[in-house]
Design a protein around this motif. Structure first.
Motif, PDB file in Angstrom:
ATOM      1  N   ARG A  11       0.844  -1.194   0.000  1.00  0.00           N
ATOM      2  CA  ARG A  11       0.000   0.000   0.000  1.00  0.00           C
ATOM      3  C   ARG A  11       0.882   1.247   0.000  1.00  0.00           C
ATOM      4  O   ARG A  11       1.699   1.430   0.900  1.00  0.00           O
ATOM      5  N   VAL A  14      -1.943   5.125   3.072  1.00  0.00           N
ATOM      6  CA  VAL A  14      -2.645   4.466   4.173  1.00  0.00           C
ATOM      7  C   VAL A  14      -3.691   5.380   4.791  1.00  0.00           C
ATOM      8  O   VAL A  14      -4.156   5.155   5.903  1.00  0.00           O
ATOM      9  N   LYS A  16      -7.438   7.456   5.158  1.00  0.00           N
ATOM     10  CA  LYS A  16      -8.809   6.960   5.268  1.00  0.00           C
ATOM     11  C   LYS A  16      -9.462   6.772   3.912  1.00  0.00           C
ATOM     12  O   LYS A  16     -10.171   5.788   3.674  1.00  0.00           O
ATOM     13  N   THR A  19      -8.060   3.676   2.250  1.00  0.00           N
ATOM     14  CA  THR A  19      -8.548   2.483   2.948  1.00  0.00           C
ATOM     15  C   THR A  19     -10.000   2.191   2.580  1.00  0.00           C
ATOM     16  O   THR A  19     -10.374   1.042   2.337  1.00  0.00           O
ATOM     17  N   ARG A  20     -10.818   3.235   2.509  1.00  0.00           N
ATOM     18  CA  ARG A  20     -12.223   3.064   2.142  1.00  0.00           C
ATOM     19  C   ARG A  20     -12.347   2.524   0.717  1.00  0.00           C
ATOM     20  O   ARG A  20     -13.172   1.654   0.429  1.00  0.00           O
ATOM     21  N   LEU A  22     -10.198   0.658  -0.869  1.00  0.00           N
ATOM     22  CA  LEU A  22      -9.809  -0.756  -0.860  1.00  0.00           C
ATOM     23  C   LEU A  22     -10.974  -1.635  -0.416  1.00  0.00           C
ATOM     24  O   LEU A  22     -11.283  -2.656  -1.041  1.00  0.00           O
ATOM     25  N   ARG A  23     -11.626  -1.240   0.661  1.00  0.00           N
ATOM     26  CA  ARG A  23     -12.727  -2.038   1.198  1.00  0.00           C
ATOM     27  C   ARG A  23     -13.889  -2.105   0.216  1.00  0.00           C
ATOM     28  O   ARG A  23     -14.543  -3.145   0.094  1.00  0.00           O
ATOM     29  N   PRO A  29      -7.224  -4.063   3.934  1.00  0.00           N
ATOM     30  CA  PRO A  29      -5.967  -3.408   4.331  1.00  0.00           C
ATOM     31  C   PRO A  29      -5.313  -4.190   5.472  1.00  0.00           C
ATOM     32  O   PRO A  29      -5.983  -4.565   6.433  1.00  0.00           O
ATOM     33  N   CYS A  30      -4.017  -4.423   5.357  1.00  0.00           N
ATOM     34  CA  CYS A  30      -3.306  -5.237   6.354  1.00  0.00           C
ATOM     35  C   CYS A  30      -1.985  -4.576   6.732  1.00  0.00           C
ATOM     36  O   CYS A  30      -1.445  -3.745   5.986  1.00  0.00           O
ATOM     37  N   HIS A  40       2.789  -2.231   5.158  1.00  0.00           N
ATOM     38  CA  HIS A  40       1.374  -2.088   4.821  1.00  0.00           C
ATOM     39  C   HIS A  40       1.105  -2.726   3.462  1.00  0.00           C
ATOM     40  O   HIS A  40       1.832  -2.450   2.490  1.00  0.00           O
ATOM     41  N   SER A  42      -2.303  -4.813   0.955  1.00  0.00           N
ATOM     42  CA  SER A  42      -3.713  -5.177   0.846  1.00  0.00           C
ATOM     43  C   SER A  42      -3.814  -6.521   0.127  1.00  0.00           C
ATOM     44  O   SER A  42      -2.926  -6.903  -0.646  1.00  0.00           O
ATOM     45  N   HIS A  88      -9.946  -5.352   8.406  1.00  0.00           N
ATOM     46  CA  HIS A  88      -8.533  -5.077   8.702  1.00  0.00           C
ATOM     47  C   HIS A  88      -7.893  -6.332   9.312  1.00  0.00           C
ATOM     48  O   HIS A  88      -8.558  -7.110  10.000  1.00  0.00           O
TER      49      HIS A  88
END
Length: 211
Positions: A11, A14, A16, A19-20, A22-23, A29-30, A40, A42, A88
């Motif tokens: 990633r 990182v 918000k 991250t949103r 990705l979801r 996200p990992c 970091h 995904s 996560h």
């Protein structure tokens, strides 16, 4: 211990918003801790199928698109409170000379003598947290319940080994055979097996309570 492979992508952002995004694309996200700095990345949510939705314990081989490879264990995972989707995951990097803690499944074998006589088997601890260097992490902990009679208990103390440390008190009960209305008397003259004896610490506390 068995391993599974999870493929992912590093990633670059990182925040918000990233991250949103990705979801929304069914990516998780990992983060991998335990190295020189957090890593970091995904991965597809489907990658967790054989890691999370199984009673077995695994180590993880992380393979990222840029060629990075990391051996790790799953440390923590978060689910959406409504949809139960994975949102996560935290991993911890494995090092050959450093002990790590992981939950290992307990598997019972045999048919307890007490159950044959009408008792009821109580399986209290289906997983045990153990700590060891990666090479000594067990796939499972196997307990033969065949000799257990009504009233017997199998304590953590009785299964300790030099290969790994079990992170539970000695007097924690893993499995027990309880009596029931249909239980019959065990007329065998054999002495009670060790499973029926409480560890010294527990016996002492019981004696104190009786005074």
């Amino acid at each position: 211990m068995k391993s599974i492979t999870i493929q992912g992508v590093k990633r670059e952002s990182v925040g918000k918003a990233a991250t949103r995004a990705l979801r929304n694309a069914d990516q998780v996200p990992c983060v991998v801790y335990g190295g020189n700095e957090p890593l970091h990345f995904s991965t597809d949510e489907k990658s967790f199928k054989n890691l999370v939705y199984t009673p077995e314990a695994h180590t993880v081989n992380l393979e990222l698109a840029d060629g990075t490879k990391v051996a790790a264990i799953l440390q923590d995972i978060q689910f959406h409170p409504v949809t139960d989707k994975i949102i996560h995951a935290d991993f911890f990097q494995l090092h050959d000379d450093k002990a790590v803690a992981i939950d290992v499944p307990v598997r019972l074998t045999g048919r307890a003598r007490g159950v044959v006589n009408g008792g009821v088997l109580r399986f209290n601890m289906r997983k045990l947290k153990v700590k060891a260097v990666p090479a000594n992490l067990p796939d499972e902990i196997v307990i033969d319940v065949t000799p257990m009679r009504i009233g017997n208990k199998k304590y953590v103390e009785s299964i300790r080994t030099e290969d790994y440390t079990i992170l539970h008190p000695d007097n924690a009960v893993i499995v027990a055979i309880r009596t029931s209305r249909t239980a019959v008397a065990d007329t065998d003259d054999e002495e009670e097996t060790a499973e029926g004896e409480a560890p010294a610490a527990e016996a002492a506390s019981e004696e104190g309570a009786a005074e």
